[in-house]
Design a protein around this motif. Structure first.
Motif, PDB file in Angstrom:
ATOM      1  N   ALA A  46     -11.030  -3.783  16.709  1.00 26.19           N
ATOM      2  CA  ALA A  46     -12.233  -2.955  16.878  1.00 26.19           C
ATOM      3  C   ALA A  46     -13.018  -2.884  15.571  1.00 26.19           C
ATOM      4  N   ARG A  47     -14.333  -2.852  15.725  1.00 19.07           N
ATOM      5  CA  ARG A  47     -15.236  -2.796  14.573  1.00 19.07           C
ATOM      6  C   ARG A  47     -14.895  -1.677  13.600  1.00 19.07           C
ATOM      7  N   PHE A  48     -14.586  -0.497  14.189  1.00 20.94           N
ATOM      8  CA  PHE A  48     -14.410   0.669  13.322  1.00 20.94           C
ATOM      9  C   PHE A  48     -13.164   0.581  12.444  1.00 20.94           C
ATOM     10  N   LYS A  49     -12.292  -0.384  12.726  1.00 19.70           N
ATOM     11  CA  LYS A  49     -11.077  -0.516  11.924  1.00 19.70           C
ATOM     12  C   LYS A  49     -11.256  -1.460  10.726  1.00 19.70           C
ATOM     13  N   ARG A  50     -12.399  -2.158  10.696  1.00 15.95           N
ATOM     14  CA  ARG A  50     -12.595  -3.124   9.604  1.00 15.95           C
ATOM     15  C   ARG A  50     -12.741  -2.416   8.276  1.00 15.95           C
ATOM     16  N   PRO A  51     -12.196  -2.987   7.197  1.00 14.95           N
ATOM     17  CA  PRO A  51     -12.372  -2.380   5.880  1.00 14.95           C
ATOM     18  C   PRO A  51     -13.855  -2.297   5.531  1.00 14.95           C
ATOM     19  N   LYS A  52     -14.209  -1.174   4.896  1.00 16.19           N
ATOM     20  CA  LYS A  52     -15.589  -1.054   4.417  1.00 16.19           C
ATOM     21  C   LYS A  52     -15.708  -1.773   3.080  1.00 16.19           C
ATOM     22  N   ARG A  53     -14.570  -2.064   2.465  1.00 22.87           N
ATOM     23  CA  ARG A  53     -14.573  -2.668   1.138  1.00 22.87           C
ATOM     24  C   ARG A  53     -13.335  -3.536   0.961  1.00 22.87           C
ATOM     25  N   TYR A  54     -13.482  -4.652   0.201  1.00 23.07           N
ATOM     26  CA  TYR A  54     -12.340  -5.502  -0.139  1.00 23.07           C
ATOM     27  C   TYR A  54     -12.182  -5.524  -1.649  1.00 23.07           C
ATOM     28  N   GLU A  55     -10.954  -5.444  -2.130  1.00 23.94           N
ATOM     29  CA  GLU A  55     -10.680  -5.570  -3.562  1.00 23.94           C
ATOM     30  C   GLU A  55      -9.759  -6.775  -3.709  1.00 23.94           C
ATOM     31  N   PHE A  56     -10.192  -7.781  -4.459  1.00 21.75           N
ATOM     32  CA  PHE A  56      -9.370  -8.983  -4.625  1.00 21.75           C
ATOM     33  C   PHE A  56      -8.538  -8.858  -5.893  1.00 21.75           C
ATOM     34  N   ILE A  57      -7.216  -8.945  -5.762  1.00 17.00           N
ATOM     35  CA  ILE A  57      -6.338  -8.756  -6.923  1.00 17.00           C
ATOM     36  C   ILE A  57      -5.289  -9.878  -7.005  1.00 17.00           C
ATOM     37  N   ASP A  58      -4.571  -9.948  -8.130  1.00 11.11           N
ATOM     38  CA  ASP A  58      -3.604 -11.022  -8.340  1.00 11.11           C
ATOM     39  C   ASP A  58      -2.292 -10.788  -7.615  1.00 11.11           C
ATOM     40  N   GLU A  59      -1.822  -9.535  -7.614  1.00 10.98           N
ATOM     41  CA  GLU A  59      -0.643  -9.225  -6.800  1.00 10.98           C
ATOM     42  C   GLU A  59      -0.624  -7.748  -6.434  1.00 10.98           C
ATOM     43  N   LEU A  60       0.067  -7.428  -5.362  1.00 11.16           N
ATOM     44  CA  LEU A  60       0.132  -6.039  -4.927  1.00 11.16           C
ATOM     45  C   LEU A  60       1.251  -5.325  -5.692  1.00 11.16           C
ATOM     46  N   PRO A  61       1.008  -4.071  -6.111  1.00 11.44           N
ATOM     47  CA  PRO A  61       2.088  -3.330  -6.789  1.00 11.44           C
ATOM     48  C   PRO A  61       3.226  -3.044  -5.815  1.00 11.44           C
ATOM     49  N   LYS A  62       4.473  -3.296  -6.258  1.00 11.16           N
ATOM     50  CA  LYS A  62       5.608  -3.103  -5.344  1.00 11.16           C
ATOM     51  C   LYS A  62       6.745  -2.362  -6.049  1.00 11.16           C
ATOM     52  N   ASN A  63       7.584  -1.714  -5.250  1.00 13.69           N
ATOM     53  CA  ASN A  63       8.760  -1.070  -5.829  1.00 13.69           C
ATOM     54  C   ASN A  63       9.918  -2.071  -5.856  1.00 13.69           C
ATOM     55  N   SER A  64      11.086  -1.599  -6.274  1.00 17.47           N
ATOM     56  CA  SER A  64      12.194  -2.537  -6.470  1.00 17.47           C
ATOM     57  C   SER A  64      12.719  -3.127  -5.163  1.00 17.47           C
ATOM     58  N   TYR A  65      12.365  -2.497  -4.044  1.00 18.93           N
ATOM     59  CA  TYR A  65      12.775  -3.074  -2.758  1.00 18.93           C
ATOM     60  C   TYR A  65      11.731  -4.048  -2.218  1.00 18.93           C
ATOM     61  N   GLY A  66      10.672  -4.231  -3.017  1.00 25.26           N
ATOM     62  CA  GLY A  66       9.625  -5.135  -2.566  1.00 25.26           C
ATOM     63  C   GLY A  66       8.619  -4.467  -1.645  1.00 25.26           C
ATOM     64  N   LYS A  67       8.739  -3.129  -1.496  1.00 23.57           N
ATOM     65  CA  LYS A  67       7.822  -2.394  -0.617  1.00 23.57           C
ATOM     66  C   LYS A  67       6.521  -2.104  -1.371  1.00 23.57           C
ATOM     67  N   VAL A  68       5.415  -2.407  -0.744  1.00 17.87           N
ATOM     68  CA  VAL A  68       4.122  -2.203  -1.404  1.00 17.87           C
ATOM     69  C   VAL A  68       3.916  -0.717  -1.700  1.00 17.87           C
ATOM     70  N   LEU A  69       3.497  -0.431  -2.932  1.00 16.99           N
ATOM     71  CA  LEU A  69       3.279   0.966  -3.332  1.00 16.99           C
ATOM     72  C   LEU A  69       1.862   1.391  -2.976  1.00 16.99           C
ATOM     73  N   LYS A  70       1.741   1.975  -1.816  1.00 12.90           N
ATOM     74  CA  LYS A  70       0.414   2.397  -1.346  1.00 12.90           C
ATOM     75  C   LYS A  70      -0.192   3.443  -2.280  1.00 12.90           C
ATOM     76  N   ARG A  71       0.705   4.280  -2.835  1.00 12.74           N
ATOM     77  CA  ARG A  71       0.207   5.328  -3.726  1.00 12.74           C
ATOM     78  C   ARG A  71      -0.523   4.694  -4.926  1.00 12.74           C
ATOM     79  N   ALA A  72       0.072   3.620  -5.460  1.00 10.88           N
ATOM     80  CA  ALA A  72      -0.527   2.944  -6.619  1.00 10.88           C
ATOM     81  C   ALA A  72      -1.886   2.340  -6.237  1.00 10.88           C
ATOM     82  N   LEU A  73      -1.982   1.828  -5.010  1.00  9.60           N
ATOM     83  CA  LEU A  73      -3.264   1.261  -4.567  1.00  9.60           C
ATOM     84  C   LEU A  73      -4.318   2.369  -4.467  1.00  9.60           C
TER      85      LEU A  73
END
Ligand code: AMP
Length: 482
Positions: free
Chosen positions: A450-477
């Motif tokens: 659905a249209r309303f779910k599309r990101p309003k903005r994209y940020e291009f980065i080198d890697e996603l911040p992750k914790n030691s289990y490899g889980k993406v740290l949403k808080r850091a984003l």
């Protein structure tokens, strides 16, 4: 007890008065609405048949709803803003055997659908009416599809009893309409606005559907000038759009129930200054429809920011608690998961025992929302353990958007979060690792969700911040966005 009884009562008391309106034009009286619902019921399947309705707001939705209930079938409304692929998922999961769709949506579905308002639709009213039903209140009445955290929609099973509990609580806590009142359907009737149909039908209040079939602030305010004693359920973004018109409160506007997403204190103050004390706040979710906590009209007057920034206190007939991680009750001021219990709580998710077991425990519904009580019993939401982004009142689950983003060959990793936004409450922002442009991703998503779910903005980065289990740290984003 069947919800049809509410219409039965309204028809006996208010027979020839206007029941359903399109704009300022009366479409049906109460007797006609009752009669058409019973004829439609006779044309549907056996009790328990799932009947899906995919449509923008239209007057026929009211007769469809009561027709489905009179036949003891299950009403499965589908948000008209969803992508056809998402609609098909709901049709498949619910096993809907009968599908009604608006002229706009019907051709986009891969299954035969009865076009609402067509001549074959009208043929359904030619037969004899069915007899008014006598129903076990546990009977399933509504499958409420919420986006699942796993990206797949889950159907919250709501019974006649659940919706009756919602109705009684609404009339006890929030609004006291009568036959000289109206419910104006500004928000989608597949969700909050449709859930409010039963209490207003019981009291013989008009059901008013805007001609635009959607939410246009000027049109909405004009309807509240025209019809008597108007109430409406609106998402916080819609309230802001009303305020932005600069118009004053229409004389006939009595109650606006806002909720379904966060309303920031400053926006609420502006709304109160512009329209006066017409506001009521609800906090609920599909699993406990419209009814967990709330702030009543009077709670908005001469009060402090802590109260205005809260979601209020427990609704009539609902126990609300905050639990620590070990399921013991949290102290005042301590943040934990919000849980609730009462007749309004769903019996589980349709054909999904694992999700049901994780969400319902000993009669308590785990909301997935984090919050804390203050010493007055006001509950404040702090975070959502489910990670959902609420933009303009619509729920968007990051995982779902991430999964679709990852389908693009140029995307290596994707992390989606919500960023605070004045207008929308929150907007979707996607962090992307890979070689692809924002335009390419937009085109990719347009074909899939659905249209309303599309990101309003994209940020291009080198890697996603992750914790030691490899889980993406949403808080850091999220912190990067601040
Ligand atoms: P839904 O099941 O689509 O109605 O979404 C329910 C979710 O919306 C809740 O679990 C909350 O996270 C959020 N929500 C509902 N009401 C409010 C409110 N008044 N303030 C903030 N968030 C809300």
């Amino acid at each position: 007890m069947n919800l049809f009884a509410l219409l039965d009562q309204a028809a006996s008391r208010f027979g020839d008065r206007g029941a359903v309106y399109l704009g300022d034009r009366q479409v049906l009286s109460w007797s006609q609405l009752r009669d058409r619902s019973l004829r439609l019921a006779a044309s549907l399947g056996a009790p328990g048949t799932r009947v899906a309705v995919a449509s923008e707001n239209r007057p026929e939705i009211v007769e469809l709803m009561f027709g489905v209930w009179a036949a003891e079938c299950v009403y499965v409304p589908i948000n008209y803003k969803l992508h056809p692929r998402e609609m098909m998922q709901i049709l498949e999961d619910s096993g809907a055997e009968v599908v009604f769709a608006s002229p706009k949506i019907a051709p986009t579905l891969n299954v035969p659908a009865e076009v609402i308002g067509s001549s074959s639709y009208e043929d359904r009213f030619a037969g004899a009416p069915s007899a008014p039903p006598v129903t076990d209140p546990q009977t399933l009445a509504w499958l409420f599809y919420t986006s699942g955290t796993t990206g797949k929609s889950k159907g919250a099973m709501l019974s006649h009893r659940n919706l009756m509990a919602m109705t009684v609580s609404h009339l006890a806590d929030f609004d006291d309409p009568d036959e000289n009142c109206s419910l104006v359907h500004g928000a989608p009737m597949s969700h909050g606005s449709g859930l409010y149909v039963p209490p207003y039908v019981l009291r013989g209040a008009r059901q008013v559907i805007p001609e635009s079939a959607a939410f246009e602030p000027e049109e909405f305010l004009d309807l509240c000038e025209h019809h008597p004693g108007c109430s409406a359920f609106l998402a916080p973004t819609m309230v802001q759009r009303l305020v932005q018109t600069g118009r004053s409160c229409p004389a006939n506007l009595r109650t606006i129930v806002y909720g379904g997403g966060p309303m920031y204190v400053e926006s609420l103050k502006k709304a109160l200054a512009a329209f006066g004390p017409v506001f009521v706040q609800l906090y609920g979710q599909g699993e406990a429809p419209m009814t967990i906590t709330g702030l009543r009209r009077g709670d908005h007057i001469d009060t402090d920011d802590a109260a205005l920034g809260s979601v209020g206190y427990a609704r009539s007939g609902v126990d609300v608690a905050v639990w620590r991680e070990d399921d013991t009750p949290a102290a005042v001021g301590e943040i934990g998961e919000i849980v609730c219990r009462g007749d309004v709580v769903m019996s589980g998710y349709w054909k999904n025992p694992e999700a049901t077991a994780a969400t319902l425990q000993n009669g308590w519904l785990r909301t997935g929302d984090m919050g804390s009580f203050d010493e007055r019993g006001y509950l404040t939401l702090r975070d959502r353990s489910k990670d959902v982004v609420i933009s303009g009142g619509s729920n968007i689950y990051p995982r779902e958007v991430e999964e679709v983003l990852l389908e693009h060959p140029g995307v290596v990793e994707a992390g989606v979060v919500g960023a605070p936004d004045e207008e929308w409450g929150e907007v979707v922002v996607a962090f992307i690792v890979g070689s692809v442009t924002a335009q390419e991703l937009d085109a990719h998503l347009l074909e899939r969700i659905a249209r309303f779910k599309r990101p309003k903005r994209y940020e291009f980065i080198d890697e996603l911040p992750k914790n030691s289990y490899g889980k993406v740290l949403k808080r850091a984003l999220r912190e990067r966005l601040r």
